[in-house]
Design a protein around this motif. Structure first.
Motif, PDB file in Angstrom:
ATOM      1  N   VAL A  28       5.663 -50.265  21.230  1.00 51.66           N
ATOM      2  CA  VAL A  28       5.741 -51.538  20.510  1.00 51.66           C
ATOM      3  C   VAL A  28       6.531 -51.365  19.215  1.00 51.66           C
ATOM      4  CG1 VAL A  28       4.358 -53.279  19.283  1.00 51.66           C
ATOM      5  CG2 VAL A  28       3.634 -52.478  21.547  1.00 51.66           C
ATOM      6  N   GLU A  29       6.195 -50.326  18.460  1.00 56.47           N
ATOM      7  CA  GLU A  29       6.823 -50.110  17.155  1.00 56.47           C
ATOM      8  C   GLU A  29       8.305 -49.740  17.242  1.00 56.47           C
ATOM      9  OE1 GLU A  29       4.761 -47.259  14.727  1.00 56.47           O
ATOM     10  OE2 GLU A  29       2.820 -48.209  15.123  1.00 56.47           O
ATOM     11  N   THR A  30       8.665 -48.864  18.164  1.00 57.83           N
ATOM     12  CA  THR A  30      10.026 -48.330  18.176  1.00 57.83           C
ATOM     13  C   THR A  30      10.983 -49.076  19.098  1.00 57.83           C
ATOM     14  OG1 THR A  30       9.529 -46.700  19.898  1.00 57.83           O
ATOM     15  CG2 THR A  30       9.221 -46.011  17.582  1.00 57.83           C
ATOM     16  N   LEU A  31      10.461 -49.677  20.169  1.00 57.87           N
ATOM     17  CA  LEU A  31      11.339 -50.332  21.137  1.00 57.87           C
ATOM     18  C   LEU A  31      11.125 -51.836  21.227  1.00 57.87           C
ATOM     19  CD1 LEU A  31      11.259 -47.775  24.104  1.00 57.87           C
ATOM     20  CD2 LEU A  31      12.755 -47.825  22.093  1.00 57.87           C
ATOM     21  N   VAL A  69       3.714 -36.973  29.181  1.00 56.78           N
ATOM     22  CA  VAL A  69       3.883 -38.424  29.138  1.00 56.78           C
ATOM     23  C   VAL A  69       5.168 -38.754  29.893  1.00 56.78           C
ATOM     24  CG1 VAL A  69       4.181 -40.457  27.676  1.00 56.78           C
ATOM     25  CG2 VAL A  69       2.768 -38.543  26.869  1.00 56.78           C
ATOM     26  N   ALA A  70       5.049 -39.510  30.977  1.00 57.58           N
ATOM     27  CA  ALA A  70       6.209 -39.931  31.761  1.00 57.58           C
ATOM     28  C   ALA A  70       6.334 -41.442  31.639  1.00 57.58           C
ATOM     29  CB  ALA A  70       6.052 -39.521  33.216  1.00 57.58           C
ATOM     30  N   ILE A  71       7.486 -41.889  31.148  1.00 59.19           N
ATOM     31  CA  ILE A  71       7.713 -43.311  30.932  1.00 59.19           C
ATOM     32  C   ILE A  71       8.881 -43.754  31.799  1.00 59.19           C
ATOM     33  CG2 ILE A  71       8.306 -45.091  29.249  1.00 59.19           C
ATOM     34  CD1 ILE A  71       7.236 -43.149  27.065  1.00 59.19           C
ATOM     35  N   THR A  72       8.661 -44.798  32.581  1.00 53.86           N
ATOM     36  CA  THR A  72       9.723 -45.430  33.351  1.00 53.86           C
ATOM     37  C   THR A  72       9.937 -46.809  32.756  1.00 53.86           C
ATOM     38  OG1 THR A  72       9.031 -44.258  35.350  1.00 53.86           O
ATOM     39  CG2 THR A  72      10.456 -46.178  35.657  1.00 53.86           C
ATOM     40  N   MET A  73      11.196 -47.145  32.456  1.00 52.55           N
ATOM     41  CA  MET A  73      11.482 -48.450  31.865  1.00 52.55           C
ATOM     42  C   MET A  73      12.920 -48.854  32.164  1.00 52.55           C
ATOM     43  SD  MET A  73      11.684 -47.519  27.859  1.00 52.55           S
ATOM     44  CE  MET A  73      13.067 -46.630  27.187  1.00 52.55           C
ATOM     45  N   ARG A  74      13.204 -50.109  31.903  1.00 56.25           N
ATOM     46  CA  ARG A  74      14.565 -50.608  32.116  1.00 56.25           C
ATOM     47  C   ARG A  74      15.520 -49.938  31.151  1.00 56.25           C
ATOM     48  NH1 ARG A  74      13.772 -56.993  32.533  1.00 56.25           N
ATOM     49  NH2 ARG A  74      15.498 -56.872  31.098  1.00 56.25           N
ATOM     50  N   SER A  75      16.742 -49.732  31.577  1.00 61.16           N
ATOM     51  CA  SER A  75      17.747 -49.082  30.742  1.00 61.16           C
ATOM     52  C   SER A  75      18.191 -49.992  29.606  1.00 61.16           C
ATOM     53  CB  SER A  75      18.950 -48.678  31.597  1.00 61.16           C
ATOM     54  OG  SER A  75      19.535 -49.825  32.161  1.00 61.16           O
ATOM     55  N   GLY A  76      18.831 -49.399  28.621  1.00 57.16           N
ATOM     56  CA  GLY A  76      19.405 -50.182  27.541  1.00 57.16           C
ATOM     57  C   GLY A  76      19.048 -49.721  26.144  1.00 57.16           C
ATOM     58  N   THR A  78      19.050 -47.137  22.890  1.00 57.17           N
ATOM     59  CA  THR A  78      19.983 -46.177  22.318  1.00 57.17           C
ATOM     60  C   THR A  78      19.317 -44.807  22.193  1.00 57.17           C
ATOM     61  OG1 THR A  78      19.322 -46.545  20.025  1.00 57.17           O
ATOM     62  CG2 THR A  78      21.020 -48.027  20.939  1.00 57.17           C
ATOM     63  N   PRO A  79      20.139 -43.756  22.061  1.00 58.64           N
ATOM     64  CA  PRO A  79      19.561 -42.427  21.825  1.00 58.64           C
ATOM     65  C   PRO A  79      18.679 -42.391  20.576  1.00 58.64           C
ATOM     66  CG  PRO A  79      21.824 -42.192  22.538  1.00 58.64           C
ATOM     67  CD  PRO A  79      21.597 -43.665  22.310  1.00 58.64           C
ATOM     68  N   ASP A  80      19.070 -43.078  19.515  1.00 57.41           N
ATOM     69  CA  ASP A  80      18.244 -43.085  18.301  1.00 57.41           C
ATOM     70  C   ASP A  80      16.900 -43.766  18.542  1.00 57.41           C
ATOM     71  OD1 ASP A  80      20.041 -41.656  16.789  1.00 57.41           O
ATOM     72  OD2 ASP A  80      20.944 -43.421  15.850  1.00 57.41           O
ATOM     73  N   GLN A  81      16.875 -44.834  19.320  1.00 57.56           N
ATOM     74  CA  GLN A  81      15.609 -45.484  19.651  1.00 57.56           C
ATOM     75  C   GLN A  81      14.712 -44.537  20.453  1.00 57.56           C
ATOM     76  OE1 GLN A  81      17.452 -49.006  21.496  1.00 57.56           O
ATOM     77  NE2 GLN A  81      16.138 -50.256  20.161  1.00 57.56           N
ATOM     78  N   LYS A  82      15.293 -43.806  21.370  1.00 55.15           N
ATOM     79  CA  LYS A  82      14.520 -42.857  22.177  1.00 55.15           C
ATOM     80  C   LYS A  82      13.962 -41.733  21.308  1.00 55.15           C
ATOM     81  CE  LYS A  82      17.285 -43.882  26.240  1.00 55.15           C
ATOM     82  NZ  LYS A  82      18.278 -43.370  27.203  1.00 55.15           N
ATOM     83  N   ARG A  83      14.781 -41.214  20.403  1.00 52.97           N
ATOM     84  CA  ARG A  83      14.294 -40.170  19.489  1.00 52.97           C
ATOM     85  C   ARG A  83      13.138 -40.685  18.636  1.00 52.97           C
ATOM     86  NH1 ARG A  83      19.957 -39.552  19.021  1.00 52.97           N
ATOM     87  NH2 ARG A  83      20.646 -37.686  20.107  1.00 52.97           N
ATOM     88  N   ALA A  84      13.269 -41.906  18.147  1.00 52.26           N
ATOM     89  CA  ALA A  84      12.194 -42.512  17.345  1.00 52.26           C
ATOM     90  C   ALA A  84      10.921 -42.656  18.178  1.00 52.26           C
ATOM     91  CB  ALA A  84      12.640 -43.856  16.793  1.00 52.26           C
ATOM     92  N   LEU A  85      11.076 -43.037  19.439  1.00 55.26           N
ATOM     93  CA  LEU A  85       9.930 -43.163  20.333  1.00 55.26           C
ATOM     94  C   LEU A  85       9.225 -41.822  20.497  1.00 55.26           C
ATOM     95  CD1 LEU A  85       8.185 -44.731  22.415  1.00 55.26           C
ATOM     96  CD2 LEU A  85       9.923 -44.096  24.127  1.00 55.26           C
ATOM     97  N   TYR A  86       9.962 -40.772  20.809  1.00 54.71           N
ATOM     98  CA  TYR A  86       9.364 -39.446  21.002  1.00 54.71           C
ATOM     99  C   TYR A  86       8.606 -39.008  19.747  1.00 54.71           C
ATOM    100  CZ  TYR A  86      12.982 -39.277  24.677  1.00 54.71           C
ATOM    101  OH  TYR A  86      13.801 -39.556  25.729  1.00 54.71           O
TER     102      TYR A  86
END
Length: 130
Positions: A28-31, A69-76, A78-86
């Motif tokens: 919720v917070e990062t994506l 933790v395995a997450i499946t989601m729709r593409s789209g 950014t790498p920075d958003q993914k890093r923030a999520l992790y």
């Protein structure tokens, strides 16, 4: 609409719930995932009927506090958003479940709208003809 699978050693329902909350809040917070968009499978392994295997890959020492933790989601995203999520998942897993960040392994798999059916045998985000 991420689909999340969390596997950990130990079958404490409170810890499983805390890890599920940590991942959901991070999404919720990062994506910007809607708060009520939660689809999770939380599994604790007791070491007898199921277990997890891990080593010290990349020099990161993991122990019995390991969480996959395995997450499946729709593409789209950014790498920075993914890093923030992790990063946020690791922070919240520590805050809510006492899990050391070194023990949080996250994988992310992306797909397309037609790869989802939320019920009724339909691809709600990719109706026929699109």
């Amino acid at each position: 609409m991420p689909f999340v699978r969390i596997d950990t050693l130990g079958v404490d329902p409170g810890r499983l719930d805390a890890l599920g909350r940590a991942v959901q809040e991070a999404l919720v917070e990062t994506l910007g995932v809607p708060p009520d968009d939660r689809f999770q499978v939380l599994t604790g392994h007791d070491g007898t009927h199921g277990t997890l295997r891990y080593d010290d890959f990349l020099g990161i020492h993991r122990d019995e506090g390991i969480v996959f933790v395995a997450i499946t989601m729709r593409s789209g995203r950014t790498p920075d958003q993914k890093r923030a999520l992790y990063r946020r998942i690791a922070e919240l897993a520590q805050a809510y479940a006492g899990t050391e960040p070194r023990n949080v392994l996250v994988t992310l798999t992306e797909n397309e709208p037609v790869d989802w059916s939320f019920g009724n045998g339909e691809a709600q985000f990719a109706p026929a003809g699109t």
